[in-house]
Design an enzyme around this catalytic site. Structure first.
Site, PDB file in Angstrom:
ATOM      1  N   ARG A 304       0.835  -1.204   0.000  1.00 37.91           N
ATOM      2  CA  ARG A 304       0.000   0.000   0.000  1.00 37.91           C
ATOM      3  C   ARG A 304       0.870   1.255   0.000  1.00 37.91           C
ATOM      4  O   ARG A 304       0.549   2.247  -0.666  1.00 37.91           O
ATOM      5  CB  ARG A 304      -0.917  -0.001   1.226  1.00 37.91           C
ATOM      6  N   SER A 319      -6.925   3.283   0.925  1.00 35.98           N
ATOM      7  CA  SER A 319      -6.866   2.726   2.279  1.00 35.98           C
ATOM      8  C   SER A 319      -6.681   1.222   2.174  1.00 35.98           C
ATOM      9  O   SER A 319      -6.522   0.661   1.083  1.00 35.98           O
ATOM     10  CB  SER A 319      -8.146   3.061   3.041  1.00 35.98           C
ATOM     11  N   ASP A 369     -19.594   4.616  10.075  1.00 30.64           N
ATOM     12  CA  ASP A 369     -20.036   5.469  11.178  1.00 30.64           C
ATOM     13  C   ASP A 369     -20.240   6.884  10.655  1.00 30.64           C
ATOM     14  O   ASP A 369     -19.297   7.516  10.188  1.00 30.64           O
ATOM     15  CB  ASP A 369     -18.987   5.457  12.297  1.00 30.64           C
ATOM     16  N   GLN A 398     -17.942   7.048   1.007  1.00 27.21           N
ATOM     17  CA  GLN A 398     -17.543   7.751   2.224  1.00 27.21           C
ATOM     18  C   GLN A 398     -17.884   9.237   2.136  1.00 27.21           C
ATOM     19  O   GLN A 398     -18.325   9.839   3.125  1.00 27.21           O
ATOM     20  CB  GLN A 398     -16.050   7.558   2.477  1.00 27.21           C
ATOM     21  N   ASN A 420     -15.275  -2.236   9.559  1.00 26.22           N
ATOM     22  CA  ASN A 420     -13.914  -1.839   9.928  1.00 26.22           C
ATOM     23  C   ASN A 420     -13.954  -1.072  11.256  1.00 26.22           C
ATOM     24  O   ASN A 420     -13.686   0.124  11.320  1.00 26.22           O
ATOM     25  CB  ASN A 420     -13.296  -0.985   8.822  1.00 26.22           C
ATOM     26  N   GLY A 444     -10.344  -5.527  13.244  1.00 22.63           N
ATOM     27  CA  GLY A 444      -9.779  -4.775  14.353  1.00 22.63           C
ATOM     28  C   GLY A 444      -8.714  -3.801  13.883  1.00 22.63           C
ATOM     29  O   GLY A 444      -8.382  -3.708  12.698  1.00 22.63           O
ATOM     30  N   HIS A 472     -25.542 -19.838  11.814  1.00 17.31           N
ATOM     31  CA  HIS A 472     -25.215 -21.243  12.093  1.00 17.31           C
ATOM     32  C   HIS A 472     -26.325 -22.199  11.679  1.00 17.31           C
ATOM     33  O   HIS A 472     -26.158 -23.423  11.773  1.00 17.31           O
ATOM     34  CB  HIS A 472     -24.915 -21.419  13.586  1.00 17.31           C
ATOM     35  N   ASP A 476     -21.683 -24.033   8.647  1.00 15.54           N
ATOM     36  CA  ASP A 476     -20.974 -24.711   9.729  1.00 15.54           C
ATOM     37  C   ASP A 476     -19.638 -24.050   9.987  1.00 15.54           C
ATOM     38  O   ASP A 476     -19.146 -23.247   9.185  1.00 15.54           O
ATOM     39  CB  ASP A 476     -20.787 -26.196   9.395  1.00 15.54           C
TER      40      ASP A 476
END
Length: 502
Positions: A304, A319, A369, A398, A420, A444, A472, A476
């Site tokens: 990057r 990004s 967000d 964005q 993210n 994370g 679920h 599986d």
């Protein structure tokens, strides 16, 4: 010759219609010379003596009051919140002018007018809830305009120009009001052949009359063209003042301090917050399977860094997210069940496909967000896009998200989601599936941590943790684990992505 005569009589009849029948228009003579193709109209010179005061009075005469209703904006939405009014009582509006901005539980849209007239009544205050099919405003229409009871025009930022069009010819759309379309239809004129002189290329009545006059050779009095103008001339913008290089920069406004009133405040949930209640209530009925792992992004960080300046020279910010999205798409090709959806009763599973290609459509959502709350727009057909294409689309989403202008098309149709959360903070998360999707991943923060290399030496490594959640009932643990391993392999060895790019 008969066709020319009929066409000319049509022009003559249109010029005498509506307000012209009520005015002091006297036709002195009408002569049709069989030996000459063009047909000439003669009019009383006293017609040009009509004062501008008389014409102005006629042009602003009022007609019936129309209740301007909120039409169905799709997606099963029955109510919206009025976020902002662009008009007030007594304001004059023209067709296609913005009336207000409303917000549903899916997107913000702008309502525009279909009529020329004056706003007589606003039915809602700001932040009030408006119902589909109920009046938004009353408009006192102009008597010179044809009032057709049609629903309001809804425009979203991503589709504003397409929603303003009313007729599609030869694969493209033209912008014209119902009155203009009727005028063109009566005279067998294709709107695609007429050059519009209105705002954004809209076709006006005088454009139709000009076109018809050229076709028939009729000579139309210029006074009448001035009277059929439906939109007033727009005054030229004021000359912009040159900005000197030494102009002072306005300081960034300080963040206001919170005010404590000592009182509890209760308010109803609206807009996107209300949508979150509905979505999360449905989501938590799904039995979630969780799986976590860590990814070494050291090579991706270097890649990057090399590409960042190149991409920025093309006007795009690069990004890590475009790489995460593309790696997920490559993994979904091998595990299509993770790109599927199930019905409410979990009786049927649907594998998402794209109409333009015979392979699965990967519309990968990006949890975002914003000031309006959590929004999840999605990048359409990631399987057909390069990393640069994805970066462009992420930048666009964005920008629209920060401005609160994401459209319904951007927020609907997702098949798989990445969140993210690490861009704000945190290492692990427990993401909640967005039904009817069946899987979601939470990323994370990227941390520099010590790790052992192949020779046993301690080295600096860029580590990111990922948390997956899967439905679920149909997925599986082994399937989720294999997908995660493949996604991880693409990111830890980004050069391997090149082999599978199409």
């Amino acid at each position: 010759m008969a066709a020319v005569t009929r066409g000319s009589f049509t022009v003559f009849r249109l010029l005498l219609s509506q307000q012209y029948r009520r005015r002091c228009f006297r036709l002195q003579s009408f002569r049709c010379d069989r030996r000459v193709q063009p047909l000439t109209f003669r009019w009383d010179p006293t017609l040009q003596m009509l004062s501008s005061r008389t014409l102005h009075t006629a042009s602003v005469s009022r007609g019936p009051i129309v209740q301007f209703k909120l039409s169905d904006i799709g997606e099963g939405i029955m109510e919206v919140t009025v976020k902002e009014w662009y008009v007030k009582e007594g304001d004059k509006v023209s067709q296609f002018d913005s009336i207000c901005e409303v917000q549903s539980d899916k997107a913000s849209v702008t309502i525009t007018s279909r009529y020329d007239g004056v706003i007589k009544k606003l039915y809602y205050d700001v932040d009030a809830t408006a119902l589909v099919g109920k009046p938004l405003v009353d408009i006192e229409t102009e008597s010179s305009s044809e009032v057709i009871q049609e629903e309001d025009v809804v425009e979203t930022p991503a589709m504003a120009r397409e929603e303003h069009t009313h007729q599609e010819i030869k694969g493209h759309k033209t912008q014209a009001t119902p009155a203009v379309r009727r005028l063109a239809m009566e005279n067998n004129i294709k709107l695609s052949e007429v050059v519009g002189t209105g705002k954004d290329g809209r076709i006006l009545k005088e454009d139709i009359l000009n076109f018809l006059a050229k076709q028939t050779g009729a000579i139309i009095p210029p006074t009448l063209f001035q009277e059929v103008q439906t939109l007033p001339p727009v005054p030229p913008p004021a000359a912009a003042k040159p900005v000197s290089a030494a102009a002072p920069v306005k300081p960034t406004p300080a963040t206001p301090r919170p005010v404590f009133t000592g009182k509890d405040v209760t308010e109803p949930l609206k807009g996107f917050h209300k949508a979150m209640v509905k979505t999360m209530t449905a989501a938590l009925k799904i039995p979630h399977f969780g799986y976590c792992d860590e990814v070494d992004l050291t090579r991706l960080v270097s890649l990057r860094a090399e590409l960042k300046s190149i991409v920025e020279s093309r006007g795009v910010k690069l990004s890590f997210m475009p790489f995460f999205i593309k790696a997920a798409s490559l993994g979904l090709l091998h595990f299509p069940i993770l790109n599927a959806s199930v019905d409410e009763g979990c009786q049927n599973i649907t594998y998402k496909t794209c109409l333009c290609v015979p392979q699965a459509s990967h519309n990968i959502g990006l949890a975002m967000d914003t000031s309006q709350g959590l929004l999840v727009p999605n990048v359409k057909n990631v399987q057909l896009l390069s990393v640069f294409d994805i970066a462009q689309e992420v930048n666009r989403l964005q920008t629209l998200g920060a401005a609160g202008q994401l459209g319904t098309n951007d927020l609907s149709g997702g098949t798989f989601t990445l969140s993210n959360i690490g861009s704000i903070g945190g290492t692990y998360a427990k993401p909640v599936i967005l039904p009817p999707e069946v899987a979601i991943g939470a990323l994370g923060t990227i941390q520099v941590l010590p790790r052992f290399d192949a020779s046993g030496q301690v080295v600096r490594a860029h580590i990111m943790n990922v948390s997956w959640s899967a439905d679920h009932r149909i997925i599986d643990g082994a399937t989720m684990c294999r997908f995660s391993n493949l996604w991880k392999e693409y990111l830890e060895n980004p050069a391997s992505m090149v082999l599978d790019l199409k």
